[in-house]
Design a protein around this motif. Structure first.
Motif, mmCIF file in Angstrom:
data_model
loop_
_atom_site.group_PDB
_atom_site.id
_atom_site.type_symbol
_atom_site.label_atom_id
_atom_site.label_comp_id
_atom_site.label_asym_id
_atom_site.label_seq_id
_atom_site.Cartn_x
_atom_site.Cartn_y
_atom_site.Cartn_z
ATOM 1 N N LEU A 155 0.841 -1.180 0.000
ATOM 2 C CA LEU A 155 0.000 0.000 0.000
ATOM 3 C C LEU A 155 0.885 1.243 0.000
ATOM 4 C CD1 LEU A 155 -2.772 -0.831 2.653
ATOM 5 C CD2 LEU A 155 -2.867 -1.130 0.173
ATOM 6 N N GLU A 156 0.391 2.277 -0.606
ATOM 7 C CA GLU A 156 1.148 3.524 -0.631
ATOM 8 C C GLU A 156 1.133 4.194 0.729
ATOM 9 O OE1 GLU A 156 1.135 7.842 -2.976
ATOM 10 O OE2 GLU A 156 0.038 6.132 -3.803
ATOM 11 N N ASP A 157 -0.016 4.126 1.412
ATOM 12 C CA ASP A 157 -0.170 4.821 2.688
ATOM 13 C C ASP A 157 -0.803 3.884 3.707
ATOM 14 O OD1 ASP A 157 -0.534 6.537 4.794
ATOM 15 O OD2 ASP A 157 -2.035 7.793 3.814
ATOM 16 N N TYR A 158 -0.034 3.493 4.716
ATOM 17 C CA TYR A 158 -0.546 2.578 5.736
ATOM 18 C C TYR A 158 -1.220 3.311 6.892
ATOM 19 C CZ TYR A 158 1.794 -1.341 3.460
ATOM 20 O OH TYR A 158 2.164 -2.316 2.561
ATOM 21 N N THR A 159 -1.202 4.609 6.870
ATOM 22 C CA THR A 159 -1.903 5.356 7.926
ATOM 23 C C THR A 159 -3.367 5.571 7.569
ATOM 24 O OG1 THR A 159 -1.394 7.549 7.013
ATOM 25 C CG2 THR A 159 0.250 6.550 8.476
ATOM 26 N N ASN A 160 -3.756 5.207 6.352
ATOM 27 C CA ASN A 160 -5.159 5.232 5.925
ATOM 28 C C ASN A 160 -5.392 4.024 5.033
ATOM 29 O OD1 ASN A 160 -7.735 5.670 5.024
ATOM 30 N ND2 ASN A 160 -7.384 7.764 4.314
ATOM 31 N N SER A 170 -8.243 -10.384 17.125
ATOM 32 C CA SER A 170 -8.535 -9.860 18.457
ATOM 33 C C SER A 170 -9.310 -8.557 18.351
ATOM 34 C CB SER A 170 -7.250 -9.624 19.247
ATOM 35 O OG SER A 170 -6.624 -8.414 18.882
ATOM 36 N N GLN A 171 -10.026 -8.242 19.419
ATOM 37 C CA GLN A 171 -10.816 -7.008 19.458
ATOM 38 C C GLN A 171 -9.918 -5.777 19.383
ATOM 39 O OE1 GLN A 171 -12.592 -6.054 23.235
ATOM 40 N NE2 GLN A 171 -14.333 -5.010 22.299
ATOM 41 N N ILE A 172 -8.764 -5.847 20.038
ATOM 42 C CA ILE A 172 -7.855 -4.701 20.023
ATOM 43 C C ILE A 172 -7.396 -4.403 18.606
ATOM 44 C CG2 ILE A 172 -5.615 -3.857 20.813
ATOM 45 C CD1 ILE A 172 -5.971 -5.500 23.345
ATOM 46 N N ARG A 173 -6.983 -5.432 17.890
ATOM 47 C CA ARG A 173 -6.516 -5.227 16.515
ATOM 48 C C ARG A 173 -7.656 -4.708 15.637
ATOM 49 N NH1 ARG A 173 -3.427 -11.018 15.730
ATOM 50 N NH2 ARG A 173 -2.705 -11.129 17.878
ATOM 51 N N ALA A 174 -8.848 -5.204 15.885
ATOM 52 C CA ALA A 174 -9.993 -4.735 15.102
ATOM 53 C C ALA A 174 -10.200 -3.239 15.290
ATOM 54 C CB ALA A 174 -11.246 -5.504 15.493
ATOM 55 N N LYS A 175 -10.084 -2.771 16.519
ATOM 56 C CA LYS A 175 -10.267 -1.342 16.788
ATOM 57 C C LYS A 175 -9.183 -0.504 16.117
ATOM 58 C CE LYS A 175 -14.011 -1.488 19.227
ATOM 59 N NZ LYS A 175 -15.267 -0.873 18.701
ATOM 60 N N VAL A 176 -7.951 -1.000 16.139
ATOM 61 C CA VAL A 176 -6.863 -0.280 15.474
ATOM 62 C C VAL A 176 -7.130 -0.186 13.980
ATOM 63 C CG1 VAL A 176 -4.401 -0.363 14.877
ATOM 64 C CG2 VAL A 176 -5.149 -0.893 17.215
ATOM 65 N N LEU A 177 -7.542 -1.293 13.383
ATOM 66 C CA LEU A 177 -7.800 -1.316 11.939
ATOM 67 C C LEU A 177 -8.975 -0.414 11.569
ATOM 68 C CD1 LEU A 177 -7.292 -5.137 11.338
ATOM 69 C CD2 LEU A 177 -5.839 -3.295 10.452
ATOM 70 N N GLU A 178 -10.020 -0.447 12.359
ATOM 71 C CA GLU A 178 -11.175 0.411 12.081
ATOM 72 C C GLU A 178 -10.788 1.887 12.148
ATOM 73 O OE1 GLU A 178 -13.967 -0.890 14.970
ATOM 74 O OE2 GLU A 178 -14.704 -2.575 13.768
ATOM 75 N N ALA A 179 -9.936 2.230 13.113
ATOM 76 C CA ALA A 179 -9.501 3.625 13.238
ATOM 77 C C ALA A 179 -8.624 4.062 12.067
ATOM 78 C CB ALA A 179 -8.742 3.811 14.549
ATOM 79 N N LEU A 180 -8.057 3.086 11.363
ATOM 80 C CA LEU A 180 -7.246 3.373 10.179
ATOM 81 C C LEU A 180 -8.068 3.241 8.892
ATOM 82 C CD1 LEU A 180 -3.948 1.483 11.133
ATOM 83 C CD2 LEU A 180 -4.333 3.961 11.123
ATOM 84 N N ILE A 223 5.942 -6.219 4.202
ATOM 85 C CA ILE A 223 5.657 -6.196 5.635
ATOM 86 C C ILE A 223 5.789 -4.760 6.119
ATOM 87 C CG2 ILE A 223 6.342 -7.029 7.907
ATOM 88 C CD1 ILE A 223 7.623 -9.456 6.485
ATOM 89 N N TYR A 224 4.803 -4.323 6.876
ATOM 90 C CA TYR A 224 4.838 -2.970 7.433
ATOM 91 C C TYR A 224 4.927 -3.078 8.945
ATOM 92 C CZ TYR A 224 3.556 1.906 8.385
ATOM 93 O OH TYR A 224 3.551 3.215 8.810
ATOM 94 N N ASP A 225 6.042 -2.594 9.500
ATOM 95 C CA ASP A 225 6.272 -2.652 10.935
ATOM 96 C C ASP A 225 5.921 -1.331 11.598
ATOM 97 O OD1 ASP A 225 7.204 -5.257 10.882
ATOM 98 O OD2 ASP A 225 9.316 -4.684 10.716
ATOM 99 N N ALA A 226 5.144 -1.415 12.669
ATOM 100 C CA ALA A 226 4.758 -0.231 13.436
ATOM 101 C C ALA A 226 4.374 -0.702 14.841
ATOM 102 C CB ALA A 226 3.590 0.502 12.763
ATOM 103 N N PRO A 227 4.292 0.210 15.797
ATOM 104 C CA PRO A 227 3.983 -0.191 17.185
ATOM 105 C C PRO A 227 2.506 -0.494 17.409
ATOM 106 C CG PRO A 227 4.271 2.180 17.067
ATOM 107 C CD PRO A 227 4.609 1.650 15.701
ATOM 108 N N ASP A 289 8.893 8.290 11.708
ATOM 109 C CA ASP A 289 8.428 9.033 12.880
ATOM 110 C C ASP A 289 7.108 9.744 12.580
ATOM 111 O OD1 ASP A 289 10.649 8.206 14.260
ATOM 112 O OD2 ASP A 289 11.775 10.071 13.980
ATOM 113 N N ALA A 290 7.001 10.289 11.372
ATOM 114 C CA ALA A 290 5.776 10.987 10.992
ATOM 115 C C ALA A 290 4.602 10.012 10.914
ATOM 116 C CB ALA A 290 5.962 11.694 9.660
ATOM 117 N N GLU A 291 4.860 8.806 10.413
ATOM 118 C CA GLU A 291 3.796 7.808 10.320
ATOM 119 C C GLU A 291 3.379 7.319 11.711
ATOM 120 O OE1 GLU A 291 4.657 5.750 5.967
ATOM 121 O OE2 GLU A 291 5.742 5.041 7.728
#
Length: 327
Positions: A155-160, A170-180, A223-227, A289-291
């Motif tokens: 993907l060109e932009d993993y922040t959207n 997991s529910q946590i991952r689902a919430k992160v993905l929905e917010a993105l 692979i896209y690595d992020a916290p 850092d910006a991402e």
């Protein structure tokens, strides 16, 4: 030697009475839903089992049942509780709120290095701060590397994510993905390959172990690595099996499990996954850092969802954070 002597010697040999090792007093049936040739069943569970065998002087032996032949992921705890397996590896997250105290380690932002995280998690659990687990004996925990995006197409932009379908568990991952602006698709690890190969998902939010244990790496282009937060596996034992052991053999189990084994488990997985991903030659993008800054609302969304989902969850996270500070 007389004919009688020869007959006696032959009988002794056939009965194994000439100094050969005697049969074990106890044999652990060790189950895992992971692939037989993956990093759970090879160089991990078997390493521990061999150590137990050696330290017990051969009095505790083991049999491995991998690939879900004795216990599938998300059901292994039940199978151990029922006595079908004596020991099993499993993913607590598959059980919903049942092991919420342990799965609190998966909250985004808690850790970057899983080794001290495992030590902190074990100490919080051993102190009784993460709830009790009565049906089985927890032998050790394994905090895993932070989740990454494993993509069939970059993907060109993993922040959207803009409607990208992402497999996860997991529910946590689902919430992160929905917010993105992504679309989370709840699937279990053994279903990952088929879902990705058939286009049911565009990528996976998971760890390298889940990908490489099931041959999914051949479908991954980036692979896209992020916290995004980590996760957890654990190993449990049937309480009746443990209680059936004499005190000296219980001591062998106790000596080879717990805090040190938990840290060893996470260090092993961290280093093994790093080597596997590097050797695969898949393109890896690390969030800038910006991402990372742009991802913070989504990361916070995952944390907030966990904290709000049950009244005891903030206490679980606080207990883990307190132990992490000591590590």
């Amino acid at each position: 030697m007389t004919l009688f002597g020869k007959l006696c010697l032959s009988a002794a040999l056939s009965l194994g009475l000439t100094g050969a090792a005697s049969a074990a007093d106890f044999t652990m049936k060790i189950a895992a839903g992971a692939a037989p040739d993956g990093n759970v069943c090879k160089n991990y569970l078997d390493v521990w089992a061999e150590e137990v065998k050696e330290k017990s002087g051969g009095r505790i032996d083991y049999q491995m049942f991998c690939g879900g032949t004795l216990a599938k992921m998300g059901d292994a705890v039940n199978r151990v509780s029922q006595g079908v397996a004596d020991v099993a590896w499993d993913l607590p997250g598959f059980y919903g709120a049942r092991f919420a105290g342990l799965t609190a380690i998966g909250v985004p932002g808690l850790y970057t290095d899983p080794e001290p995280a495992s030590g902190a998690l074990w100490n919080a659990y051993a102190a009784g701060d993460l709830g009790t687990i009565d049906e089985v004996k927890v032998l050790w925990v394994q905090a895993v590397n932070n989740n990454s995006f494993f993509m069939a197409k970059p993907l060109e932009d993993y922040t959207n994510l803009n409607g990208t379908k992402m497999g996860m568990g997991s529910q946590i991952r689902a919430k992160v993905l929905e917010a993105l602006n992504g679309v989370p698709i709840a699937i279990k690890v053994p279903e990952y390959y088929q879902a990705m190969s058939k286009g049911a998902v565009d990528g996976l939010m998971t760890t390298a172990g889940a990908v490489f244990d099931f041959g999914i790496e051949e479908l991954v282009k980036e692979i896209y690595d992020a916290p995004f937060g980590g996760g957890l596996t654990f190993v449990v034992m049937n309480k009746d099996f443990y209680n059936s052991l004499p005190d000296d053999l219980k001591a062998v189990i106790d000596e080879t499990t717990g805090y040190d084994r938990s840290k060893w488990a996470s260090a092993y997985l961290r280093d093994e996954e790093h080597g596997t991903v590097t050797a695969a030659g898949i393109n890896i993008r690390t969030a800038t850092d910006a991402e990372v800054e742009a991802l913070q609302p989504a990361i916070t969304s995952g944390r907030t969802a966990f904290l709000a989902s049950a009244p005891e969850n903030p206490g679980f996270v606080a207990a883990i954070e307190a132990q992490l500070a000591k590590e």
